[in-house]
Design a protein around this motif. Sequence first.
Motif, PDB file in Angstrom:
ATOM      1  N   CYS A  42      -0.126  -2.051   5.410  1.00 53.32           N
ATOM      2  CA  CYS A  42      -0.971  -3.185   5.049  1.00 53.32           C
ATOM      3  C   CYS A  42      -0.346  -4.474   5.564  1.00 53.32           C
ATOM      4  CB  CYS A  42      -1.146  -3.232   3.532  1.00 53.32           C
ATOM      5  SG  CYS A  42       0.416  -3.392   2.642  1.00 53.32           S
ATOM      6  N   SER A  88       0.830  -1.204   0.000  1.00 54.05           N
ATOM      7  CA  SER A  88       0.000   0.000   0.000  1.00 54.05           C
ATOM      8  C   SER A  88       0.866   1.256   0.000  1.00 54.05           C
ATOM      9  CB  SER A  88      -0.971   0.008   1.186  1.00 54.05           C
ATOM     10  OG  SER A  88      -0.272   0.044   2.414  1.00 54.05           O
ATOM     11  N   THR A 132      -5.734   0.540   5.642  1.00 58.16           N
ATOM     12  CA  THR A 132      -4.282   0.598   5.483  1.00 58.16           C
ATOM     13  C   THR A 132      -3.743   1.969   5.855  1.00 58.16           C
ATOM     14  OG1 THR A 132      -4.414   1.125   3.120  1.00 58.16           O
ATOM     15  CG2 THR A 132      -4.175  -1.193   3.722  1.00 58.16           C
TER      16      THR A 132
END
Length: 140
Positions: free
Chosen positions: A101, A34, A95
Amino acid sequence: MITNDYMMAALGGALIGISAVLLLWLNGRIAGISGIINGAFSRTAGEAGWRIAFIVGLLAGGLLFQLFADQPLITRSNYPLPLTIGAGLLVGFGTRMGSGCTSGHGICGISRLSPRSIVATMLFVGVGMLVATTLQGFLK
């Protein structure tokens, strides 16, 4: 060709681990997907290139596996669109709220013995199990 599911899982895990170590060792960066995707849209000089290359490598790896695998990729495509969109938004929000994440915390953070990552990963897994168990009856 490797056909044993356990061997495939071990090979995949080893490749993920090696790529995470190499990214940290050679580039000083954590392999949190992420964060890498978010940073790919950054205007900071030199940041977008390696991030885009990493993302392309992830996609290319999946495509190459499909070309050489002796079994089809098992996918499910009949999820309701509003549920899929909602789930994607919740994952994105989570996230950001969790400062990373599962790949950043679960793979890289735990391997560095980061207390924050250990707690975050336990929460990811625990909440995922709770939601999957709760929703199992609704989605049948």
